[in-house]
Design a protein around this motif. Structure first.
Motif, PDB file in Angstrom:
ATOM      1  N   LEU A 173      35.539 -77.490 -40.515  1.00 18.25           N
ATOM      2  CA  LEU A 173      35.410 -76.731 -41.761  1.00 18.25           C
ATOM      3  C   LEU A 173      36.177 -75.410 -41.690  1.00 18.25           C
ATOM      4  O   LEU A 173      36.757 -74.964 -42.667  1.00 18.25           O
ATOM      5  CB  LEU A 173      33.937 -76.393 -42.022  1.00 18.25           C
ATOM      6  N   LYS A 174      36.145 -74.792 -40.503  1.00 20.54           N
ATOM      7  CA  LYS A 174      36.741 -73.459 -40.359  1.00 20.54           C
ATOM      8  C   LYS A 174      38.222 -73.419 -40.763  1.00 20.54           C
ATOM      9  O   LYS A 174      38.656 -72.446 -41.416  1.00 20.54           O
ATOM     10  CB  LYS A 174      36.532 -72.980 -38.909  1.00 20.54           C
ATOM     11  N   PRO A 175      39.031 -74.431 -40.412  1.00 17.66           N
ATOM     12  CA  PRO A 175      40.444 -74.360 -40.821  1.00 17.66           C
ATOM     13  C   PRO A 175      40.622 -74.221 -42.337  1.00 17.66           C
ATOM     14  O   PRO A 175      41.552 -73.550 -42.786  1.00 17.66           O
ATOM     15  CB  PRO A 175      41.025 -75.700 -40.336  1.00 17.66           C
ATOM     16  N   ILE A 178      30.317 -67.427 -45.291  1.00 12.73           N
ATOM     17  CA  ILE A 178      29.559 -67.978 -44.161  1.00 12.73           C
ATOM     18  C   ILE A 178      29.947 -69.443 -44.022  1.00 12.73           C
ATOM     19  O   ILE A 178      29.935 -70.198 -44.998  1.00 12.73           O
ATOM     20  CB  ILE A 178      28.035 -67.840 -44.375  1.00 12.73           C
ATOM     21  N   THR A 179      30.334 -69.835 -42.802  1.00 12.32           N
ATOM     22  CA  THR A 179      30.800 -71.200 -42.591  1.00 12.32           C
ATOM     23  C   THR A 179      30.353 -71.690 -41.218  1.00 12.32           C
ATOM     24  O   THR A 179      29.490 -71.068 -40.578  1.00 12.32           O
ATOM     25  CB  THR A 179      32.342 -71.269 -42.775  1.00 12.32           C
ATOM     26  N   ALA A 180      30.917 -72.802 -40.768  1.00 17.98           N
ATOM     27  CA  ALA A 180      30.647 -73.318 -39.430  1.00 17.98           C
ATOM     28  C   ALA A 180      31.960 -73.826 -38.871  1.00 17.98           C
ATOM     29  O   ALA A 180      32.911 -74.061 -39.632  1.00 17.98           O
ATOM     30  CB  ALA A 180      29.631 -74.451 -39.493  1.00 17.98           C
ATOM     31  N   ALA A 237      36.532 -61.930 -48.819  1.00 19.19           N
ATOM     32  CA  ALA A 237      36.357 -62.613 -47.538  1.00 19.19           C
ATOM     33  C   ALA A 237      36.800 -61.732 -46.375  1.00 19.19           C
ATOM     34  O   ALA A 237      37.468 -62.182 -45.457  1.00 19.19           O
ATOM     35  CB  ALA A 237      37.116 -63.933 -47.537  1.00 19.19           C
ATOM     36  N   SER A 238      36.427 -60.460 -46.420  1.00 19.74           N
ATOM     37  CA  SER A 238      36.863 -59.563 -45.353  1.00 19.74           C
ATOM     38  C   SER A 238      36.118 -59.853 -44.052  1.00 19.74           C
ATOM     39  O   SER A 238      36.572 -59.486 -42.976  1.00 19.74           O
ATOM     40  CB  SER A 238      36.695 -58.104 -45.773  1.00 19.74           C
ATOM     41  N   LYS A 239      34.986 -60.529 -44.155  1.00 18.08           N
ATOM     42  CA  LYS A 239      34.278 -61.000 -42.947  1.00 18.08           C
ATOM     43  C   LYS A 239      33.943 -62.476 -43.109  1.00 18.08           C
ATOM     44  O   LYS A 239      33.562 -62.918 -44.212  1.00 18.08           O
ATOM     45  CB  LYS A 239      32.964 -60.229 -42.747  1.00 18.08           C
ATOM     46  N   VAL A 240      34.085 -63.220 -42.020  1.00 19.99           N
ATOM     47  CA  VAL A 240      33.721 -64.637 -42.028  1.00 19.99           C
ATOM     48  C   VAL A 240      32.725 -64.871 -40.895  1.00 19.99           C
ATOM     49  O   VAL A 240      33.048 -64.651 -39.725  1.00 19.99           O
ATOM     50  CB  VAL A 240      34.963 -65.541 -41.882  1.00 19.99           C
ATOM     51  N   LEU A 241      31.529 -65.279 -41.263  1.00 13.71           N
ATOM     52  CA  LEU A 241      30.460 -65.486 -40.292  1.00 13.71           C
ATOM     53  C   LEU A 241      30.429 -66.986 -39.973  1.00 13.71           C
ATOM     54  O   LEU A 241      30.302 -67.814 -40.882  1.00 13.71           O
ATOM     55  CB  LEU A 241      29.153 -65.011 -40.940  1.00 13.71           C
ATOM     56  N   VAL A 242      30.555 -67.311 -38.669  1.00  8.22           N
ATOM     57  CA  VAL A 242      30.787 -68.711 -38.296  1.00  8.22           C
ATOM     58  C   VAL A 242      29.664 -69.262 -37.409  1.00  8.22           C
ATOM     59  O   VAL A 242      29.429 -68.749 -36.312  1.00  8.22           O
ATOM     60  CB  VAL A 242      32.122 -68.853 -37.527  1.00  8.22           C
ATOM     61  N   VAL A 243      29.004 -70.303 -37.872  1.00 14.27           N
ATOM     62  CA  VAL A 243      27.979 -70.968 -37.064  1.00 14.27           C
ATOM     63  C   VAL A 243      28.671 -71.936 -36.109  1.00 14.27           C
ATOM     64  O   VAL A 243      29.573 -72.673 -36.530  1.00 14.27           O
ATOM     65  CB  VAL A 243      27.000 -71.765 -37.962  1.00 14.27           C
ATOM     66  N   ARG A 244      28.260 -71.937 -34.835  1.00 13.54           N
ATOM     67  CA  ARG A 244      28.823 -72.940 -33.928  1.00 13.54           C
ATOM     68  C   ARG A 244      27.973 -74.195 -34.020  1.00 13.54           C
ATOM     69  O   ARG A 244      26.832 -74.210 -33.591  1.00 13.54           O
ATOM     70  CB  ARG A 244      28.869 -72.419 -32.503  1.00 13.54           C
ATOM     71  N   ARG A 245      28.518 -75.229 -34.610  1.00 10.59           N
ATOM     72  CA  ARG A 245      27.765 -76.469 -34.795  1.00 10.59           C
ATOM     73  C   ARG A 245      28.321 -77.587 -33.923  1.00 10.59           C
ATOM     74  O   ARG A 245      27.604 -78.223 -33.189  1.00 10.59           O
ATOM     75  CB  ARG A 245      27.815 -76.862 -36.281  1.00 10.59           C
ATOM     76  N   THR A 246      29.622 -77.811 -34.008  1.00  7.31           N
ATOM     77  CA  THR A 246      30.201 -78.953 -33.288  1.00  7.31           C
ATOM     78  C   THR A 246      30.812 -78.530 -31.959  1.00  7.31           C
ATOM     79  O   THR A 246      31.039 -79.357 -31.089  1.00  7.31           O
ATOM     80  CB  THR A 246      31.321 -79.604 -34.130  1.00  7.31           C
ATOM     81  N   GLY A 247      31.111 -77.249 -31.808  1.00  5.17           N
ATOM     82  CA  GLY A 247      31.743 -76.764 -30.584  1.00  5.17           C
ATOM     83  C   GLY A 247      33.249 -77.032 -30.543  1.00  5.17           C
ATOM     84  O   GLY A 247      33.897 -76.807 -29.528  1.00  5.17           O
ATOM     85  N   GLN A 248      33.821 -77.500 -31.659  1.00  2.43           N
ATOM     86  CA  GLN A 248      35.264 -77.765 -31.645  1.00  2.43           C
ATOM     87  C   GLN A 248      36.052 -76.454 -31.620  1.00  2.43           C
ATOM     88  O   GLN A 248      35.519 -75.394 -31.960  1.00  2.43           O
ATOM     89  CB  GLN A 248      35.668 -78.641 -32.831  1.00  2.43           C
TER      90      GLN A 248
END
Ligand code: WT7
Length: 649
Positions: free
Chosen positions: A201-203, A187-189, A218-229
């Motif tokens: 962070l995602k890169p 889980i990341t952003a 890490a077969s799934k990565v759940l991504v929070v949209r925080r900065t919108g980059q």
């Protein structure tokens, strides 16, 4: 801290009595010490009673197979239910759990316990939807946003142990942690905010994923949209949090887990290169953290508590997430780093009453001058805490006077990733504090200072800090490595837990911590391993050999100083060699591990058996007369290094 400074310190005779009001109304009073001494297990059982259990335990402690402890055997419990549902059920759903403050000014969210319960339930449903089952590991690599708390509690709810990796760690460090604990989901952003700008962070997750050898990881990565980059997107692997979680049901029936079910793994540096996966389980950990949070911070219903640690460290786990939330506290969570008056503005605006930070931050504020905090109204504060490294008396007194208006007790709390909970600390309503001393083991904790033969050194003497009895939040093992667990902590003396710290008992029997006695450095309260940084340096093609020491630093406590020998093929390494190597360490481990100073040398001081004498390098790094060189294979080496160091930065 040198021996000399310490002996000066121990003649420090200022004492700060607890404020009368606090003492009269304290959650824990003097009698607790004797009560815990007379029946330690009964003491911890009553601490566990503060939580909601499904099945009650049959046995408080099973220590039949030391050093593998089992606490509250037979009990069942759910950590997330204790941190959210039970407060809502008790009619406190509208109480604010988190006053979240983003780094960009005016970016704030208040989250009540009822809202937190809904978010955690949705996230639990979403994780189950992604295939996460009880026992599966989930890695969390996130900035300081509310979703990180939601993610941790959702994992706890479904019984999937989390491993939170500090957002400042590199892709390599993340990949090795995912691999070591076998995390199925990350889980990341997209990013977080750092010093006014979005920081991706995602890169790093994308890069980490390419290094994994097993498709299951890490077969799934759940991504929070925080900065919108902008982010790269893999349709098979990546899932947006706002799609998966926001659309999930807010109803989630929690399962009760065994008291010893793994809650999380937290990696920390040891004295060898490979980070150790410290395993904490559920019932004992939650008992130890929630009880000590209530005890040491004297938490009351209307307090506003603020711990400035990042959630990526144990302090964030125990005293931002699990302890305070299990106690139903209202707290501040801040995404940013301390800049000038921003912290004090927050204390003023949110009327913070209990404040917990690290000496390195206090020393930074001291340097900036008291005019900055003096400009704010901090009269709401009633108690101050310190953690992570020894607090020097000067910083302690400044903290007390300038931040605490000379009315707030300071609790200097000693503990470790491994201990899970605070172990040595004043009791704010009982102890007359001495600036610089963490004072005594808390009720129910047995600590001592011993010599090489495991004998108590007695008052007035120094030695090694040990813990003599098991405690509820103690680590249970190192993830996947019981042998290393036994070797690292329990092999030096039979039946004693060796903490790795030196300590002294003063004439009153109070404890003064002296820092690590192993190859672990403490930089700004963060643990770094000399060997780990040495391996990062020698992995650079131009480096033949490296030695790293922690040198005293006015602000950060210790700083990383490296001595490197270049390969012949590298010539003089080129003009930018130092910067190149600093960047390389940041890439291998993370920016926090970047050496403050790197000296390129021709030789390293070694004994005849080839052991590097770090003690001598430390003398150089701390700009002292070099100590005894008689055991060196070649005693001229130090002259060479000294002459070199006087010319470098
Ligand atoms: C090491 C543990 C505990 C959470 C943060 C660090 C040092 C910690 C104190 C203190 C003197 C301290 C010790 C310990 N340390 N608190 N109050 N006084 N030293 O956790 O990264 O596991 O590091 O930090 O050396 O062994 P950690």
């Amino acid at each position: 801290m040198s021996e000399q400074t310490l002996s000066n310190l121990m003649h420090e005779d200022r004492r700060f009595e607890p404020p009368a009001g606090l003492a009269a109304d304290a959650n824990v009073k003097e009698e607790a010490y004797a009560r815990a001494d007379s029946d330690r297990e009964a003491f911890w059982a009553s601490a566990a009673e503060r939580l909601d259990w499904g099945q009650k335990w049959d046995q408080v402690l099973d220590w039949s197979n030391p050093p593998f402890a089992k606490w509250f055997v037979g009990g069942t419990i759910n950590a997330s239910v204790n941190c959210v549902d039970r407060h809502v059920d008790a009619g406190n759903g509208d109480k604010v759990a988190l006053h979240w403050i983003g780094e960009p000014e005016d970016d704030t969210r208040d989250i009540t316990y009822a809202q937190l319960k809904d978010e955690v339930s949705k996230a639990a449903n979403a994780l189950t939807g992604l295939g996460v089952q009880k026992g599966d590991r989930v890695a969390i690599y996130m900035p300081m946003i509310p979703e990180v708390v939601v993610a941790m509690l959702a994992c706890a709810r479904i019984g999937a142990p989390h491993t939170v990796v500090f957002g400042g760690f590199s892709a390599d460090a993340l990949a090795s942690r995912i691999t070591d604990c076998g995390a199925k989901v990350v889980i990341t952003a997209d990013g977080g905010y750092r010093r006014g700008a979005p920081s991706a962070l995602k890169p790093a997750v994308d890069e980490a994923v390419t290094k994994l050898e097993d498709d299951e990881l890490a077969s799934k990565v759940l991504v929070v949209r925080r900065t919108g980059q902008d982010v790269d997107w893999d349709d098979d692997r990546d899932v947006w949090w706002h799609e998966a979680v926001d659309n999930a049901s807010a109803d989630h029936e929690p399962e009760l887990h065994d008291a010893e079910h793994p809650l999380f793994v937290m990696y920390t540096s040891g004295s060898t290169g490979k980070p150790k996966g410290i395993l904490h389980t559920t019932g004992g950990y939650l008992t130890g953290t929630s009880f000590t949070h209530w005890e040491v911070f004297d938490l009351k219903d209307d307090d506003v508590y603020w711990c400035t640690a990042d959630v990526g460290w144990i302090t964030g786990h125990s005293y931002m997430v699990y302890g305070p939330l299990a106690n139903g506290a209202t707290q501040v969570m801040f995404e940013g780093t301390p800049e000038k008056g921003r912290w004090w503005q927050i204390v003023q605006d949110y009327k913070v009453t209990l404040f917990y930070t690290a000496p390195t931050a206090i020393r930074t504020f001291m340097k900036q001058g008291r005019e900055i905090p003096d400009a704010y109204d901090m009269s709401s504060l009633r108690l101050l805490g310190s953690v992570g490294e020894p607090i020097n008396p000067e910083a302690y007194v400044w903290y007390r006077e300038v931040i605490g208006g000379d009315r707030c007790p300071v609790v200097d709390t000693w503990w470790q990733t491994e201990t899970g909970q605070i172990m040595i600390s004043p009791l704010p309503g009982v102890t007359a504090g001495k600036p610089g001393s963490a004072m005594k083991a808390l009720p129910g904790i047995a600590a001592d200072v011993v010599d090489d033969d495991a004998q108590s050194v007695g008052n007035g003497n120094g030695g090694y800090l040990v813990l003599k009895e098991p405690w509820p939040a103690m680590l249970r093992t190192l993830w996947g490595d019981d042998e290393r667990f036994k070797d690292t902590y329990w092999s030096r003396w039979k039946g004693l837990y060796f903490a790795g710290d030196g300590a002294k008992l003063d004439d009153d029997g109070d404890i003064w911590l002296l820092g690590r006695v192993d190859d672990v450095m403490n930089v700004s309260g963060h643990r770094l391993s000399t060997t780990e940084i040495e391996s990062a340096l020698v992995s650079h093609p131009k480096v033949a050999e490296a030695a790293v020491v922690g040198a005293a630093d006015e602000t950060t406590g210790q700083a990383v100083c490296a001595f490197v020998i270049l390969r012949d093929s590298a010539g003089d390494g080129g003009e930018d060699i130092v910067e190149e190597l600093r960047k390389h360490v940041a890439k291998e481990i993370g920016a926090i591990a970047k050496p403050r100073q790197i000296m390129v040398v021709a030789e390293l001081p070694k004994t005849r058996s080839g052991k590097i004498m770090r003690r001598l390098l430390k003398d150089v790094a701390e700009d002292r007369e070099v100590g005894d060189v008689t055991t060196l294979a070649d005693s001229t080496v130090m002259d060479l290094i000294k002459s070199k160091s006087s010319g470098s930065s």
